[in-house]
Structures are given as C-alpha cells and as structure tokens.
Design a protein around this motif. Structure first.
Motif, PDB file in Angstrom:
ATOM      1  N   UNK A 138       0.850  -1.183   0.000  1.00  0.00           N
ATOM      2  CA  UNK A 138       0.000   0.000   0.000  1.00  0.00           C
ATOM      3  C   UNK A 138       0.892   1.241   0.000  1.00  0.00           C
ATOM      4  N   UNK A 159       0.748   5.276   1.422  1.00  0.00           N
ATOM      5  CA  UNK A 159       0.049   6.234   2.261  1.00  0.00           C
ATOM      6  C   UNK A 159       0.701   7.581   2.064  1.00  0.00           C
ATOM      7  N   UNK A 166      -3.527  11.581   3.376  1.00  0.00           N
ATOM      8  CA  UNK A 166      -4.454  10.773   2.598  1.00  0.00           C
ATOM      9  C   UNK A 166      -4.539   9.374   3.187  1.00  0.00           C
ATOM     10  N   UNK A 167      -5.495   8.639   2.716  1.00  0.00           N
ATOM     11  CA  UNK A 167      -5.663   7.274   3.181  1.00  0.00           C
ATOM     12  C   UNK A 167      -4.693   6.337   2.509  1.00  0.00           C
ATOM     13  N   UNK A 168      -4.982   5.068   2.642  1.00  0.00           N
ATOM     14  CA  UNK A 168      -4.123   4.056   2.049  1.00  0.00           C
ATOM     15  C   UNK A 168      -4.573   3.728   0.632  1.00  0.00           C
ATOM     16  N   UNK A 178      -4.195   1.060  -2.324  1.00  0.00           N
ATOM     17  CA  UNK A 178      -3.786  -0.301  -2.619  1.00  0.00           C
ATOM     18  C   UNK A 178      -2.928  -0.311  -3.881  1.00  0.00           C
ATOM     19  N   UNK A 215       3.616   0.896   2.758  1.00  0.00           N
ATOM     20  CA  UNK A 215       3.296  -0.101   3.770  1.00  0.00           C
ATOM     21  C   UNK A 215       3.141  -1.477   3.137  1.00  0.00           C
ATOM     22  N   UNK A 258       0.384  -5.466   9.389  1.00  0.00           N
ATOM     23  CA  UNK A 258       1.147  -4.446   8.688  1.00  0.00           C
ATOM     24  C   UNK A 258       2.546  -4.279   9.271  1.00  0.00           C
ATOM     25  N   UNK A 259       3.463  -3.966   8.386  1.00  0.00           N
ATOM     26  CA  UNK A 259       4.786  -3.560   8.815  1.00  0.00           C
ATOM     27  C   UNK A 259       4.794  -2.083   9.177  1.00  0.00           C
ATOM     28  N   UNK A 260       5.929  -1.591   9.671  1.00  0.00           N
ATOM     29  CA  UNK A 260       6.013  -0.189  10.099  1.00  0.00           C
ATOM     30  C   UNK A 260       6.111   0.800   8.946  1.00  0.00           C
ATOM     31  N   UNK A 318       2.935   1.160  12.127  1.00  0.00           N
ATOM     32  CA  UNK A 318       2.063   0.593  11.112  1.00  0.00           C
ATOM     33  C   UNK A 318       0.654   0.419  11.625  1.00  0.00           C
ATOM     34  N   UNK A 368     -10.549   7.153   4.172  1.00  0.00           N
ATOM     35  CA  UNK A 368      -9.517   8.179   4.251  1.00  0.00           C
ATOM     36  C   UNK A 368      -8.934   8.323   5.647  1.00  0.00           C
TER      37      UNK A 368
END
Lengths: 115, 116
Positions: free
Chosen positions: A35, A37, A41-43, A45, A91, A106-108, B43, B108
C-alpha cells in the motif's frame, strides 16, 4: 513471533533515481500486500501477492512501479526514475491465508522522500 | 463500485466519554468489514472485523463496532475513551466481487483526539 518487517525505514533519494523497498512478511503467511500512504491521505492499494504470483497489478500507479516476490516470502517493490509525487510511506502487509476473511498484519512502513 | 467513506476527518472526545467513529460502505454482495488503528510512526494494527453473524462485533482494546445493513454502516465505538486511544482510525472493506477479497479498500481515515 516476529511481525512484518520493512527496510529501509527511511529512504531519501534524488529525482530520477531507482529505489528498492523490501518487505519480510510473517513466516508462513501466503498473502502479501503493498500500500501507499501519502501525507494527509488514506491508504492506496498497490498490489497483492498470492504465493509468488501477483494476479492483479492494476493498482500500481505507473509502469515505473514493479514488485516481485520470491520463494513465497520476501517481496521487493521497485520504483524506477523516481518522481517527487512518489514521496509517501509505503506499507507492506501479510495475512495467513488467502481470502477476504483474514486480517492483515502491517509492517512499520518505509518513508520515501524524493528530492 | 466498492467504496468506504469516513465522513469525519477528526473526532474530539473527553476522556471517559463514549466515542463513535463513523464508517459507511458501498459493496456488491456481502460486505467484509474491518477497522484498523494507526498510532504515530507505527504501522496499522487490526482492531476488529465483521464477516457474518452478530451485528455487534467486539475487538481489541475495548473497541466494538455495529454492522447495520440497512444503513450500510459499520461505526466504531467504545464506551469510555482513554487518552491512549488517540490515533488515526481506518475503516476498510474487502473487494470480494472483483478480486476475491484480496484487495482492501480503505477509508480516508479519522483522527481521534481524546482530551484528559
């Protein structure tokens, strides 16, 4: 056990350079996801892997972006000829099984800054 | 088209008060809904999910979410907020129709501030 790890944690590069971002999923997880980011804003894909194959690459923003996964484990996201708009946190996530029921771990993230 | 909406950019709550973070969705077929939380410089962490069954889903850290099919909503709730709950919250839906559930569509995000 260990979680999803990503390297590097931060990457600063110059416009036009290529970068490689690495993701080590949780051992035994068959599915892997990337992903992006962007600030505020959001994630977004990008791509997912089921085993070593990536059935759907339509989420990749341009042909400068590519990803591969070898041995059903580590994945590399490569961005060629980086642009400033590529600056974001990338991500990676993995899940134990393929399918819609499983939560993703999820990873960092890798913070990429393109100057 | 599959989509998720989080209508509030930010939610402010006093510690000890109940909190709600709103999420609405649009999917074809059965929805597979998730909530994740992102703490600063970390994360995303899974909180809870709705696949089927009871409309009230309980998750980590005392959070719960209510699935409402008629309103196509999946609001995140907690009876008593803590300052440590301050974070960025994402609602997500799995795109089953187009990708068999691999692709996750995220909202969002809503930033939650809990004041002491």
């Amino acid at each position: 056990g260990a979680g999803v790890s990503q390297s590097p944690s931060n990457k600063v590069t110059e416009k036009g350079k290529d970068v490689e971002l690495r993701c080590d999923p949780i051992s035994g997880h068959t599915a892997l996801y990337w992903y992006r980011q962007s600030l505020g804003q959001g994630l977004e894909f990008l791509i997912y892997f089921q085993g070593n194959s990536a059935p759907d690459k339509s989420g990749l923003p341009s042909d400068r972006f590519s990803a591969e996964r070898t041995g059903g484990s580590v994945s590399t996201l490569t961005i060629q000829r980086t642009q400033q708009e590529d600056s974001a946190v990338y991500l990676c996530a993995s899940s134990e099984l393929a399918g819609p029921y499983n939560e993703q771990f999820f990873g960092p993230g890798t913070r990429l800054t393109v100057l | 088209a599959q989509s998720v909406a989080q209508p509030e950019d930010q939610v402010n709550v006093a510690e000890g008060n109940p909190l709600t973070v709103k999420c609405t969705y649009s999917v074809s077929g059965n929805p597979y809904l998730f909530w994740y939380v992102q703490y600063p410089n970390r994360g995303l962490q899974f909180l809870l999910k709705y696949i089927t069954g009871d409309n009230l889903v309980k998750g980590s850290y005392g959070f719960e979410a209510e699935f409402n099919k008629s309103q196509t909503s999946f609001h995140l709730k907690k009876p008593s907020a803590l300052v440590s709950d301050s974070a960025l919250y994402f609602c997500a839906v799995r795109d089953v129709e187009n990708t068999g559930g691999f692709k996750t569509i995220f909202g969002a995000g809503t930033r939650l501030f809990v004041k002491a």
